[in-house]
Design a protein around this motif. Structure first.
Motif, mmCIF file in Angstrom:
data_model
loop_
_atom_site.group_PDB
_atom_site.id
_atom_site.type_symbol
_atom_site.label_atom_id
_atom_site.label_comp_id
_atom_site.label_asym_id
_atom_site.label_seq_id
_atom_site.Cartn_x
_atom_site.Cartn_y
_atom_site.Cartn_z
ATOM 1 N N THR A 287 1.427 12.470 14.154
ATOM 2 C CA THR A 287 1.059 11.968 15.477
ATOM 3 C C THR A 287 -0.041 10.939 15.296
ATOM 4 N N PRO A 288 0.038 9.830 16.014
ATOM 5 C CA PRO A 288 -0.983 8.800 15.869
ATOM 6 C C PRO A 288 -2.287 9.152 16.591
ATOM 7 N N ARG A 289 -2.295 10.281 17.273
ATOM 8 C CA ARG A 289 -3.448 10.652 18.068
ATOM 9 C C ARG A 289 -4.677 10.866 17.176
ATOM 10 N N GLY A 290 -5.765 10.185 17.489
ATOM 11 C CA GLY A 290 -7.025 10.356 16.787
ATOM 12 C C GLY A 290 -7.123 9.567 15.483
ATOM 13 N N SER A 291 -6.075 8.835 15.114
ATOM 14 C CA SER A 291 -6.121 8.118 13.838
ATOM 15 C C SER A 291 -6.629 6.690 13.988
ATOM 16 N N GLY A 292 -6.680 6.205 15.187
ATOM 17 C CA GLY A 292 -7.119 4.836 15.412
ATOM 18 C C GLY A 292 -6.013 3.825 15.117
ATOM 19 N N THR A 293 -4.790 4.282 14.957
ATOM 20 C CA THR A 293 -3.667 3.373 14.710
ATOM 21 C C THR A 293 -2.579 3.640 15.727
ATOM 22 N N SER A 294 -1.598 2.766 15.749
ATOM 23 C CA SER A 294 -0.477 2.963 16.645
ATOM 24 C C SER A 294 0.563 3.898 16.042
ATOM 25 N N GLY A 295 0.439 4.154 14.725
ATOM 26 C CA GLY A 295 1.393 5.026 14.066
ATOM 27 C C GLY A 295 2.599 4.280 13.527
ATOM 28 N N TYR A 296 2.642 2.970 13.740
ATOM 29 C CA TYR A 296 3.762 2.178 13.261
ATOM 30 C C TYR A 296 3.686 2.050 11.739
ATOM 31 N N VAL A 297 4.784 2.312 11.042
ATOM 32 C CA VAL A 297 4.825 2.282 9.582
ATOM 33 C C VAL A 297 5.487 0.988 9.125
ATOM 34 N N GLN A 298 4.814 0.257 8.233
ATOM 35 C CA GLN A 298 5.369 -0.976 7.665
ATOM 36 C C GLN A 298 5.578 -0.776 6.181
ATOM 37 N N ARG A 299 6.499 -1.535 5.635
ATOM 38 C CA ARG A 299 6.694 -1.428 4.186
ATOM 39 C C ARG A 299 5.624 -2.263 3.468
ATOM 40 N N ASN A 300 5.339 -1.891 2.248
ATOM 41 C CA ASN A 300 4.310 -2.542 1.451
ATOM 42 C C ASN A 300 4.914 -3.780 0.784
ATOM 43 N N LEU A 301 4.558 -4.957 1.285
ATOM 44 C CA LEU A 301 5.111 -6.188 0.742
ATOM 45 C C LEU A 301 4.432 -6.594 -0.569
ATOM 46 N N SER A 302 3.311 -6.014 -0.899
ATOM 47 C CA SER A 302 2.618 -6.372 -2.126
ATOM 48 C C SER A 302 3.064 -5.519 -3.312
ATOM 49 N N HIS A 303 3.963 -4.575 -3.071
ATOM 50 C CA HIS A 303 4.452 -3.735 -4.164
ATOM 51 C C HIS A 303 5.361 -4.551 -5.077
ATOM 52 N N LEU A 304 5.056 -4.535 -6.375
ATOM 53 C CA LEU A 304 5.862 -5.267 -7.351
ATOM 54 C C LEU A 304 6.914 -4.336 -7.934
ATOM 55 N N LYS A 305 8.158 -4.755 -7.860
ATOM 56 C CA LYS A 305 9.242 -3.960 -8.418
ATOM 57 C C LYS A 305 9.310 -4.194 -9.916
ATOM 58 N N PRO A 306 9.665 -3.173 -10.673
ATOM 59 C CA PRO A 306 9.776 -3.369 -12.125
ATOM 60 C C PRO A 306 10.906 -4.338 -12.453
ATOM 61 N N ARG A 307 10.683 -5.126 -13.490
ATOM 62 C CA ARG A 307 11.683 -6.112 -13.892
ATOM 63 C C ARG A 307 12.669 -5.489 -14.867
ATOM 64 N N ASP A 308 13.703 -6.270 -15.186
ATOM 65 C CA ASP A 308 14.714 -5.798 -16.119
ATOM 66 C C ASP A 308 14.120 -5.569 -17.504
ATOM 67 N N ASN A 309 13.245 -6.481 -17.943
ATOM 68 C CA ASN A 309 12.620 -6.368 -19.253
ATOM 69 C C ASN A 309 11.230 -5.767 -19.064
ATOM 70 N N PRO A 310 11.051 -4.489 -19.371
ATOM 71 C CA PRO A 310 9.756 -3.863 -19.092
ATOM 72 C C PRO A 310 8.631 -4.355 -19.991
ATOM 73 N N GLN A 311 8.953 -4.937 -21.184
ATOM 74 C CA GLN A 311 7.910 -5.401 -22.084
ATOM 75 C C GLN A 311 7.649 -6.878 -21.823
ATOM 76 N N PRO A 312 6.405 -7.247 -21.602
ATOM 77 C CA PRO A 312 6.119 -8.646 -21.272
ATOM 78 C C PRO A 312 6.292 -9.589 -22.446
ATOM 79 N N TYR A 313 6.180 -9.083 -23.684
ATOM 80 C CA TYR A 313 6.275 -9.950 -24.864
ATOM 81 C C TYR A 313 7.348 -9.416 -25.796
#
Length: 177
Positions: A9-35
């Motif tokens: 419940t958004p009550r008392g949290s100071g937010t509207s309770g609306y959930v957004q996805r995290n756009l700054s999350h980096l997905k792992p790439r195909d090649n996990p090793q950078p070098y």
């Protein structure tokens, strides 16, 4: 709320309770090793200057000085034929000076002159190589590769039963066990 995501419940949290996805999350790439693990790809390759750009910059520098002379002479009211003759003479003089000098020095170059800087770096590296007596076909890390090859060869010999022994005279000879 669906799937127990977010606040119950958004009550008392100071937010509207609306959930957004995290756009700054980096997905792992195909090649996990950078070098890559292949160290031969790490070999330093000197950036080669583009000869056409170097030639263009050299000609442009000459033409700028010729244009400045032409502008000055036109302001003084000199005849067009005389201006052309003086400009041609200056152009020939500057071309002969640049060919004798071998181009601009690295100290006078700006950061945006990447091709000139690359050429100056190659010349500097070549001077240093000659001063230190380093061969042109020198490969960085070649000594360790030779040591590794010798070690592998010794291990093969030990596995096949061959040993290299030294007799009292100091001569080395091969023995089979």
């Amino acid at each position: 709320m669906s799937s127990n995501v977010g606040l119950t419940t958004p009550r008392g949290s100071g937010t509207s309770g609306y959930v957004q996805r995290n756009l700054s999350h980096l997905k792992p790439r195909d090649n996990p090793q950078p070098y890559p693990k292949d160290f031969d790809t790490f070999k330093h390759r000197q950036r080669q200057p583009d000869k056409d750009i170097l030639e263009h910059d050299r000609k442009r520098e000459i033409e700028v000085k010729v244009f400045e002379l032409r502008d000055k002479l036109e302001d003084e009211g000199v005849e067009e034929d005389e201006i052309d003759d003086q400009c041609d003479a200056l152009r020939k003089k500057l071309e002969s000076q640049q060919s004798a000098n071998g181009g601009p020095k690295a100290k006078n170059l700006k950061a945006h002159q990447v091709h000139e800087l690359a050429k100056a770096k190659i010349v500097e590296s070549e001077k240093l190589r000659k001063a230190l007596g380093i061969r042109e076909d020198y490969e960085e890390g070649g000594h360790w590769k030779q040591q590794e090859e010798r070690r592998v060869e010794r291990e093969k010999q030990m596995a096949s039963g061959e040993t290299r022994e030294e007799d009292r005279s100091g001569k080395k000879h091969w023995d089979r066990d």
